[in-house]
Design an enzyme around this catalytic site. Structure first.
Site, mmCIF file in Angstrom:
data_model
loop_
_atom_site.group_PDB
_atom_site.id
_atom_site.type_symbol
_atom_site.label_atom_id
_atom_site.label_comp_id
_atom_site.label_asym_id
_atom_site.label_seq_id
_atom_site.Cartn_x
_atom_site.Cartn_y
_atom_site.Cartn_z
ATOM 1 N N ARG A 1 -4.621 -22.874 4.885
ATOM 2 C CA ARG A 1 -3.298 -22.933 4.258
ATOM 3 C C ARG A 1 -2.127 -22.856 5.233
ATOM 4 O O ARG A 1 -0.983 -23.032 4.849
ATOM 5 C CB ARG A 1 -3.183 -21.809 3.210
ATOM 6 C CG ARG A 1 -3.850 -22.191 1.898
ATOM 7 C CD ARG A 1 -3.710 -21.088 0.882
ATOM 8 N NE ARG A 1 -4.608 -19.976 1.153
ATOM 9 C CZ ARG A 1 -4.430 -18.729 0.691
ATOM 10 N NH1 ARG A 1 -3.355 -18.440 -0.017
ATOM 11 N NH2 ARG A 1 -5.310 -17.791 0.951
ATOM 12 N N GLN B 1 -18.657 -16.755 15.903
ATOM 13 C CA GLN B 1 -19.277 -16.850 14.572
ATOM 14 C C GLN B 1 -19.220 -18.316 14.152
ATOM 15 O O GLN B 1 -18.156 -18.831 13.837
ATOM 16 C CB GLN B 1 -18.536 -15.985 13.546
ATOM 17 C CG GLN B 1 -19.262 -15.968 12.195
ATOM 18 C CD GLN B 1 -18.371 -15.569 11.038
ATOM 19 O OE1 GLN B 1 -17.146 -15.571 11.156
ATOM 20 N NE2 GLN B 1 -18.967 -15.232 9.915
ATOM 21 N N GLY C 1 -19.018 -15.609 5.925
ATOM 22 C CA GLY C 1 -18.479 -14.439 5.228
ATOM 23 C C GLY C 1 -18.145 -13.292 6.173
ATOM 24 O O GLY C 1 -18.551 -13.293 7.337
ATOM 25 N N GLU D 1 -15.735 -8.218 -5.458
ATOM 26 C CA GLU D 1 -14.777 -9.278 -5.140
ATOM 27 C C GLU D 1 -14.183 -9.832 -6.429
ATOM 28 O O GLU D 1 -14.848 -9.872 -7.472
ATOM 29 C CB GLU D 1 -15.475 -10.400 -4.355
ATOM 30 C CG GLU D 1 -15.837 -10.001 -2.940
ATOM 31 C CD GLU D 1 -14.626 -9.472 -2.179
ATOM 32 O OE1 GLU D 1 -13.682 -10.241 -1.941
ATOM 33 O OE2 GLU D 1 -14.614 -8.275 -1.836
ATOM 34 N N TYR E 1 21.716 -24.308 46.842
ATOM 35 C CA TYR E 1 20.466 -25.067 46.907
ATOM 36 C C TYR E 1 20.720 -26.380 47.610
ATOM 37 O O TYR E 1 21.631 -27.125 47.245
ATOM 38 C CB TYR E 1 20.015 -25.299 45.453
ATOM 39 C CG TYR E 1 18.690 -25.993 45.283
ATOM 40 C CD1 TYR E 1 17.541 -25.519 45.918
ATOM 41 C CD2 TYR E 1 18.577 -27.099 44.451
ATOM 42 C CE1 TYR E 1 16.327 -26.137 45.715
ATOM 43 C CE2 TYR E 1 17.355 -27.724 44.246
ATOM 44 C CZ TYR E 1 16.224 -27.237 44.890
ATOM 45 O OH TYR E 1 15.022 -27.863 44.680
ATOM 46 N N SER F 1 40.501 -21.257 42.467
ATOM 47 C CA SER F 1 39.832 -22.121 41.490
ATOM 48 C C SER F 1 39.239 -23.366 42.134
ATOM 49 O O SER F 1 39.757 -23.869 43.134
ATOM 50 C CB SER F 1 40.843 -22.566 40.431
ATOM 51 O OG SER F 1 41.300 -21.433 39.733
ATOM 52 N N ALA G 1 42.671 -22.582 46.473
ATOM 53 C CA ALA G 1 42.078 -23.413 45.414
ATOM 54 C C ALA G 1 41.584 -24.726 45.992
ATOM 55 O O ALA G 1 42.186 -25.303 46.897
ATOM 56 C CB ALA G 1 43.114 -23.676 44.329
HETATM 57 C C1 UD1 Z 1 -11.575 -9.935 1.918
HETATM 58 C C2 UD1 Z 1 -12.401 -8.856 1.241
HETATM 59 C C3 UD1 Z 1 -11.661 -8.370 0.004
HETATM 60 C C4 UD1 Z 1 -10.287 -7.866 0.396
HETATM 61 C C5 UD1 Z 1 -9.524 -8.945 1.129
HETATM 62 C C6 UD1 Z 1 -8.235 -8.358 1.680
HETATM 63 C C7 UD1 Z 1 -14.716 -9.407 1.679
HETATM 64 C C8 UD1 Z 1 -15.951 -10.008 1.133
HETATM 65 N N1 UD1 Z 1 -13.674 -9.404 0.874
HETATM 66 O O1 UD1 Z 1 -11.527 -11.012 1.006
HETATM 67 O O2 UD1 Z 1 -12.389 -7.319 -0.605
HETATM 68 O O3 UD1 Z 1 -9.574 -7.482 -0.765
HETATM 69 O O4 UD1 Z 1 -10.294 -9.432 2.256
HETATM 70 O O5 UD1 Z 1 -7.454 -9.389 2.228
HETATM 71 O O6 UD1 Z 1 -14.718 -8.931 2.799
HETATM 72 N N2 UD1 Z 1 -13.490 -14.030 8.333
HETATM 73 C C9 UD1 Z 1 -14.279 -14.326 9.397
HETATM 74 N N3 UD1 Z 1 -15.472 -14.964 9.178
HETATM 75 C C10 UD1 Z 1 -15.887 -15.303 7.934
HETATM 76 C C11 UD1 Z 1 -15.047 -14.996 6.849
HETATM 77 C C12 UD1 Z 1 -13.859 -14.348 7.068
HETATM 78 O O7 UD1 Z 1 -13.950 -14.036 10.547
HETATM 79 O O8 UD1 Z 1 -16.975 -15.866 7.824
HETATM 80 C C13 UD1 Z 1 -12.210 -13.351 8.555
HETATM 81 C C14 UD1 Z 1 -11.036 -14.223 8.159
HETATM 82 O O9 UD1 Z 1 -10.573 -14.955 9.277
HETATM 83 C C15 UD1 Z 1 -10.033 -13.218 7.692
HETATM 84 C C16 UD1 Z 1 -10.872 -12.069 7.165
HETATM 85 O O10 UD1 Z 1 -12.145 -12.226 7.737
HETATM 86 O O11 UD1 Z 1 -9.280 -12.698 8.773
HETATM 87 C C17 UD1 Z 1 -10.934 -11.999 5.654
HETATM 88 O O12 UD1 Z 1 -11.522 -13.180 5.194
HETATM 89 P P1 UD1 Z 1 -11.104 -13.842 3.831
HETATM 90 O O13 UD1 Z 1 -11.922 -15.034 3.616
HETATM 91 O O14 UD1 Z 1 -9.632 -14.015 3.794
HETATM 92 O O15 UD1 Z 1 -11.547 -12.700 2.809
HETATM 93 P P2 UD1 Z 1 -11.027 -12.509 1.359
HETATM 94 O O16 UD1 Z 1 -11.782 -13.437 0.483
HETATM 95 O O17 UD1 Z 1 -9.567 -12.566 1.307
#
Ligand code: UD1
Ligand code: CA
Length: 456
Positions: free
Chosen positions: A14, A73, A78, A154, A387, A405, A423
């Protein structure tokens, strides 16, 4: 032992950007660097950044920072999967060893809040939670009838009853490292999003008889996450508002706290006044009674008592003594040092130069690589020619010299004390004290002069 894991692998769709999300800025500094800086104040034994999207760019942005480890990663399955990637880097096998999990896109969590969360965990673990009027989208904190935390659900997996819970997971967690590793290994992805949820470890902890505590941020803005440019701007404003309030509480008058930007640290004495539209970058100190006019940009500067900066001035790596006056429309470049009551007027550019007390350059000048004595007066349009196209040279001007000046001082050159430069003079040779230097073709006058006529 304290480990910090910072999740920064997400795509940030986004943001609509080619730049990885965590490299976007708040208050002039990348989001990830805010998190790293705050984490460093806790003196952790390790900081592990989990990178994914744009990992090379992210790593590159911090190549000069010591004490950071990056793990990749790929793909992103997740938040739980993300922390799994950091497991090999986590230190400590004692139950008191802690791992703190932070987010690269939740940049303004304060060190005090992190500290409170770590303390809240006691023998167990702790989650940073808060209460929101509109909890839509967040993971909900499910408590039992005694109020004890049971698990996190969630939003997408929650029942209607759970949707009504307004205590939400900020995502920030402090857990015992040894148990965390075990819980992470048990994660499954049988949920609506088919992701490995970090939040599932709370349920595991409870099942294992580990107490889960909640801690809360002191300020609401601390846990604001950035997923879009709109949220980025909202967090920026919230943070700037906080800075403005801190200054006002300390005795600074702000013409409008909503029209001030601090991108670094600004320290002010008493009775400082800052007009609208000013930007402060790097480390800036304004001593007692400093007055900054509208629309100035001031970077890495130390301005002494009662210094007045008139509107539209640009100041970088500059020091002023007491009661100095600068601008409007002045440009002070790195290495400028101005003594007591020095006056720099409009359209004057100064670089790497020292002005002793009461020296003046009031209009339209370039003073570079110069050392000016006390009470030197620089006339309008004077230029130090520092310079030659290859090398830079110094200009020395003795106390009480008067530079007329439109003169050019061709460096290297020394102007003696109390010398008068007429000047329009081009000074190419050193002068002794008290004399007059003049290099100007004498004036010719022809009476009743006929201008050339156009040839037909
Ligand atoms: C997550 C939490 C949710 C919380 C919310 C707060 C989980 C499952 N859920 O949800 O409970 O209320 O944050 O904002 O943890 N990221 C990675 N690798 C991944 C996925 C995510 O590095 O595979 C990082 C993202 O870059 C981000 C953060 O983890 O900085 C959170 O990820 P996001 O997908 O935004 O989680 P939410 O669904 O918002
Ligand atoms: Ca999120």
């Amino acid at each position: 032992m304290l480990n910090v894991v910072i999740l920064a692998a997400g795509k940030g769709t986004r943001m609509q950007s080619d730049l990885p999300k965590v490299l976007h800025r708040i208050a002039g500094q990348t989001m990830l660097s805010h998190v790293i800086q705050s984490a460093k104040t806790l003196h952790p034994d390790t900081i592990v950044v989990v990178a994914g999207h744009g990992a090379e760019q992210v790593k590159h942005a911090f190549k000069e920072q010591s004490g950071l480890q990056f793990v990749l990663q790929q793909p992103q399955l997740g938040t739980g999967h993300a922390v799994q990637q950091a497991v090999p880097a986590l230190l400590g096998d004692d139950p008191t060893d802690t791992t703190l999990i932070l987010y690269g896109d939740v940049p303004m969590v304060q060190p005090e809040t992190m500290q409170r969360l770590i303390e809240a965990r006691g023998q167990g673990m702790a989650v940073l939670t808060e209460f929101l009027d509109d909890p839509t989208g967040y993971g909900r904190i499910v408590r039992d009838e005694t109020g004890a935390i049971q698990r996190i659900v969630e939003h997408k997996d929650a029942t209607a009853a759970e949707h009504a819970i307004n205590e939400v997971n900020t995502g920030i967690i402090a857990a015992p490292t040894v148990l965390l590793k075990d819980w992470l290994a048990r994660l499954q992805n049988n949920n609506v999003q088919q992701e490995y949820y970090l939040t599932d470890i709370i349920g595991f902890a409870v099942a294992d008889g580990v107490v889960v505590q909640a801690a809360h941020p002191q300020h609401e803005w601390e846990t604001l996450g950035v997923n879009s440019r709109v949220q980025q701007a909202q967090l920026e404003r919230a943070w700037q508002r906080e800075q403005a309030e801190r200054l006002m509480v300390a005795g600074v008058t702000l013409a409008d706290p909503a029209r001030l930007d601090i991108r670094g640290s600004l320290q002010c004495g008493r009775d400082v006044f800052i007009d609208v539209g000013c930007v402060f970058e790097g480390d800036v100190v304004l001593e007692d009674g400093v007055h900054v006019g509208a629309h100035c940009v001031i970077k890495n500067a130390h301005l002494g008592q009662e210094t007045v900066i008139h509107p539209f001035s640009h100041i970088d790596q500059t020091q002023t003594a007491t009661a100095v006056s600068v601008g409007p429309f002045a440009r002070l470049r790195p290495g400028t040092q101005l003594g007591d009551q020095v006056h720099i007027g409009n359209f004057v550019e100064v670089k790497n130069s020292q002005f002793a007390a009461q020296a003046k350059a009031s209009h339209l000048s370039y003073i570079g690589d110069a050392e000016l004595g006390q009470r030197v007066n620089i006339g309008a349009g004077v230029i130090t020619c520092n310079y030659d196209g290859a090398n830079k040279f110094k200009t020395h001007i003795g106390d009480d010299a008067f530079i007329g000046s439109d003169s050019q001082l061709v460096a290297p050159v020394r102007i003696g004390r109390n010398t008068t430069v007429a000047a329009g003079t081009t000074v190419t040779k050193d002068t002794a004290d008290n004399g007059l230097v003049l290099s100007r073709t004498s004036q010719v006058y022809k009476a009743d002069w006929q201008r050339p006529q156009k040839v037909k």
